[in-house]
Design a protein around this motif. Structure first.
Motif, PDB file in Angstrom:
ATOM      1  N   ASP A 102       0.799  -1.339  -0.074  1.00 56.88           N
ATOM      2  CA  ASP A 102      -0.020  -0.089   0.045  1.00 56.88           C
ATOM      3  C   ASP A 102       0.921   1.052   0.166  1.00 56.88           C
ATOM      4  OD1 ASP A 102      -2.358  -1.456   0.111  1.00 56.88           O
ATOM      5  OD2 ASP A 102      -2.197  -1.440   2.143  1.00 56.88           O
ATOM      6  N   THR A 103       0.460   2.369  -0.685  1.00 59.19           N
ATOM      7  CA  THR A 103       1.354   3.558  -0.767  1.00 59.19           C
ATOM      8  C   THR A 103       0.172   4.668  -0.944  1.00 59.19           C
ATOM      9  OG1 THR A 103       0.986   3.554  -3.242  1.00 59.19           O
ATOM     10  CG2 THR A 103       2.851   2.531  -2.441  1.00 59.19           C
ATOM     11  N   ASN A 104       0.756   5.838  -0.379  1.00 57.37           N
ATOM     12  CA  ASN A 104      -0.080   7.181  -0.403  1.00 57.37           C
ATOM     13  C   ASN A 104      -0.242   7.437  -1.730  1.00 57.37           C
ATOM     14  OD1 ASN A 104       2.545   8.480  -1.051  1.00 57.37           O
ATOM     15  ND2 ASN A 104       2.600   9.345   0.960  1.00 57.37           N
ATOM     16  N   LYS A 110       3.342   2.873   2.534  1.00 58.49           N
ATOM     17  CA  LYS A 110       2.655   3.132   3.934  1.00 58.49           C
ATOM     18  C   LYS A 110       2.844   1.905   4.698  1.00 58.49           C
ATOM     19  CE  LYS A 110      -1.867   4.413   3.445  1.00 58.49           C
ATOM     20  NZ  LYS A 110      -3.149   4.760   2.853  1.00 58.49           N
ATOM     21  N   GLU A 111       3.306   0.818   4.096  1.00 56.16           N
ATOM     22  CA  GLU A 111       3.499  -0.541   4.809  1.00 56.16           C
ATOM     23  C   GLU A 111       5.372  -0.738   4.968  1.00 56.16           C
ATOM     24  OE1 GLU A 111       0.298  -3.423   4.112  1.00 56.16           O
ATOM     25  OE2 GLU A 111       1.254  -3.224   2.373  1.00 56.16           O
TER      26      GLU A 111
END
Length: 146
Positions: A102-104, A110-111
């Motif tokens: 997961d990314t912003n 984000k992980e």
């Protein structure tokens, strides 16, 4: 008679060294990766092995990949059948178990993630050169998740 024995010996010796060369070309190794620094046992750790700069971190270009479970805030993976050479690994902790990093909105993960050699990049991921390890025997490496 001496000449026949000498020629036979040379043929046997040549055959022996030819077999050794073939064996060395087919020889493969196991790379064991110990992942530490995990904050919990939820989700999985995904790992990918790359063998050159051109494919490093490219989606679906890894030569081997796997996901492993987390126990006692650690994970372990074994990549068998790797030939002698240079490799770089990337990995991430899929905390929410959705099978992706997961990314912003601008692409920053984000992980937790990491690379072999515990390499870190500046304003992006490290290069293959910074992350690479040499493999010429069975090897165990440790990688800390950030």
């Amino acid at each position: 008679m001496k000449k026949i024995i000498k020629n036979s010996f040379l043929i046997i010796l040549t055959f022996y060294f030819s077999l050794q060369t073939i064996k060395a070309q087919d020889e493969t190794f196991t790379l064991t990766v110990e992942v530490f620094g995990l904050k919990n046992n939820t989700g999985k750790v995904f790992l990918a092995v790359f063998d050159n700069e051109g494919t490093f971190l490219k989606t679906d270009k890894e030569i081997k990949g796997m996901s492993v479970i987390i126990e006692n805030n650690k994970a372990m993976a074994q990549f068998k059948g790797l030939k002698k050479g240079e490799y770089a690994l990337s990995l991430f902790h899929d905390k929410n178990n959705n099978n992706k990093l997961d990314t912003n909105f601008i692409g920053i993960p984000k992980e937790p993630y990491a690379f072999s050699n515990n390499a870190t990049g500046f304003m992006g991921p490290p290069s293959f050169k910074e992350s690479k390890i040499s493999l010429n025997a069975d090897k165990t490496i440790a990688i800390k998740l950030n």
